[in-house]
Design an enzyme around this catalytic site. Structure first.
Site, mmCIF file in Angstrom:
data_model
loop_
_atom_site.group_PDB
_atom_site.id
_atom_site.type_symbol
_atom_site.label_atom_id
_atom_site.label_comp_id
_atom_site.label_asym_id
_atom_site.label_seq_id
_atom_site.Cartn_x
_atom_site.Cartn_y
_atom_site.Cartn_z
ATOM 1 N N LYS A 175 -2.727 -2.241 -2.847
ATOM 2 C CA LYS A 175 -3.735 -1.360 -2.255
ATOM 3 C C LYS A 175 -3.359 0.057 -2.654
ATOM 4 O O LYS A 175 -2.332 0.589 -2.215
ATOM 5 C CB LYS A 175 -3.773 -1.521 -0.729
ATOM 6 C CG LYS A 175 -4.770 -0.581 -0.057
ATOM 7 C CD LYS A 175 -5.163 -1.085 1.320
ATOM 8 C CE LYS A 175 -6.040 -0.084 2.047
ATOM 9 N NZ LYS A 175 -6.698 -0.665 3.216
ATOM 10 N N GLU A 226 0.826 -1.216 0.000
ATOM 11 C CA GLU A 226 0.000 0.000 0.000
ATOM 12 C C GLU A 226 0.857 1.261 0.000
ATOM 13 O O GLU A 226 1.310 1.701 1.061
ATOM 14 C CB GLU A 226 -0.927 0.006 1.236
ATOM 15 C CG GLU A 226 -1.812 1.254 1.277
ATOM 16 C CD GLU A 226 -2.676 1.354 2.532
ATOM 17 O OE1 GLU A 226 -2.439 0.607 3.496
ATOM 18 O OE2 GLU A 226 -3.582 2.201 2.533
HETATM 19 P P1 13P Z 1 -9.053 4.218 4.894
HETATM 20 O O1 13P Z 1 -9.986 3.541 3.891
HETATM 21 O O2 13P Z 1 -9.769 4.799 6.064
HETATM 22 O O3 13P Z 1 -8.101 5.145 4.216
HETATM 23 O O4 13P Z 1 -8.190 3.061 5.533
HETATM 24 C C1 13P Z 1 -7.704 2.070 4.733
HETATM 25 C C2 13P Z 1 -6.414 1.615 5.251
HETATM 26 O O5 13P Z 1 -6.256 0.499 5.665
HETATM 27 C C3 13P Z 1 -5.298 2.565 5.214
HETATM 28 O O6 13P Z 1 -4.115 1.880 5.452
#
Ligand code: 13P
Length: 334
Positions: A219, A177
């Site tokens: 992600k 991510e």
């Molecule tokens: P949000 O969808 O609140 O941004 O959180 C997702 C997430 O896991 C961020 O690391």
């Protein structure tokens, strides 16, 4: 675990019409969420809150997996059933956040790097034993005057790649991510450029570290206007820019891409995902891994009566999962 087994898990995470609920807030982050609705941040409240979310009836119809925090993966329902068992009984794959958060990147003012590589191999082995089949590591890229720097992008990509290689060694699917943060007054074009260079750098690093993309999930953050930008891009512009950016930087062999909500409203997060899927077919399934956009409405309801409002809060969680599941198919309408 073989690459085929990792690929099976990865594909199940992005099964048609399903996505992921992120409930992996660290204790510091959940404290902020609880504070906003006046709930004391005790271990029991955190446990009860996650129990409410994970025991939502039929959640597995639209949710393929849930990302847990270290404390949560060890917890059980008040009747003593481990959360991981509740999840697996409902067809929800347990995931675990393994990074240790962001820290100021020395030499790069205003920028951060994610820590948590030390001892990670042993932690992953334990999480696999506790039932985790995928993991998450979040890097943060801020946009501002003269940032992000190449140094910050590369440092974060390198950490993500080392984390991903360790996950695969331990039989866990890495969710990588790199979040490009929405804060700032930059326009959508700037977000596009930063997202593209961040993704290119990430996939270079994954290649350098022999990470098998067939067993990896991205992600991603959407390509959006900065929160304080005077001109806010429309839903269609966000969808088109995000898809184009991903197509230019993400290899087609990846089994799937899920999005974070990053501070978008519930409705916007769903509308953007739906609009992107209406532009399909794409090389990969595009689904969701929302935290706030899955939980915020339910948290508000639950906070008004921690015992009496469980069923009502769960109805809201289910509705958000259903709407986002439809958006993952491009079949949602507001
Ligand atoms: P949000 O969808 O609140 O941004 O959180 C997702 C997430 O896991 C961020 O690391």
């Amino acid at each position: 675990m073989s690459i085929e087994q990792l690929a099976d898990i990865a594909r199940a995470m992005v099964a048609p019409g399903k996505g992921i609920i992120a409930i992996d807030e660290s204790n510091a982050t959940i404290a902020k969420r609880f504070e906003s609705v006046g709930i004391p941040n005790s271990e029991e409240n955190r446990r009860a809150y996650r129990e409410m979310l994970l025991t939502t009836p039929n959640l597995g119809e639209h949710i393929s997996g849930a990302i847990l925090f270290d404390e949560t993966i060890r917890q059980s329902t008040k009747d003593g059933v481990p959360f991981t068992k509740v999840m697996m009984d409902n067809g929800i794959i347990p995931g675990i956040k393994v990074d240790k958060g962001t820290h100021a990147l020395a030499g790069c003012p205003g920028e951060v790097v994610t820590e948590g590589l030390d001892g990670l191999r042993d932690r992953l082995k334990e999480y696999a034993q506790l039932g985790a089949r995928f993991a998450k590591w979040r890097a943060v890229i801020n946009i501002g005057e003269d940032i992000p720097s190449g140094t910050c992008i590369e440092a974060n990509a390198h950490a993500l790649a080392r984390y991903a290689a360790l996950c695969q060694e331990c039989g866990i699917v890495p969710m990588v991510e790199p979040e490009v943060i929405m804060d700032g007054d930059h326009d959508i074009e700037t977000c596009y450029e930063v997202t593209e260079v961040t993704l290119r750098s990430l996939f270079d690093a994954l290649y350098q570290h022999n990470v098998m993309l067939e067993g990896t999930i991205l992600k991603a953050s959407m390509v959006v206007s900065g929160k304080d930008c005077a001109e806010q891009a429309s839903v269609d512009e966000v969808a088109e820019s995000t898809v184009m950016c991903l197509k230019s930087a993400v290899p087609a062999i990846l089994p799937g891409i899920v999005f974070l909500s990053g501070g978008q409203s519930d409705e916007a997060a769903t509308a953007h995902l739906d609009a992107m899927n209406k532009l399909g077919p794409h090389p990969w399934p595009l689904s969701f891994s929302y935290g706030r956009a899955m939980q915020s409405a339910a948290l508000k309801i639950w906070s008004q009566d921690l015992v009496g409002n469980v069923a009502k809060a769960q109805e809201t969680v289910f509705a958000r999962a259903r709407d986002n599941g439809l958006a993952a198919l491009g079949k949602w309408s507001s």
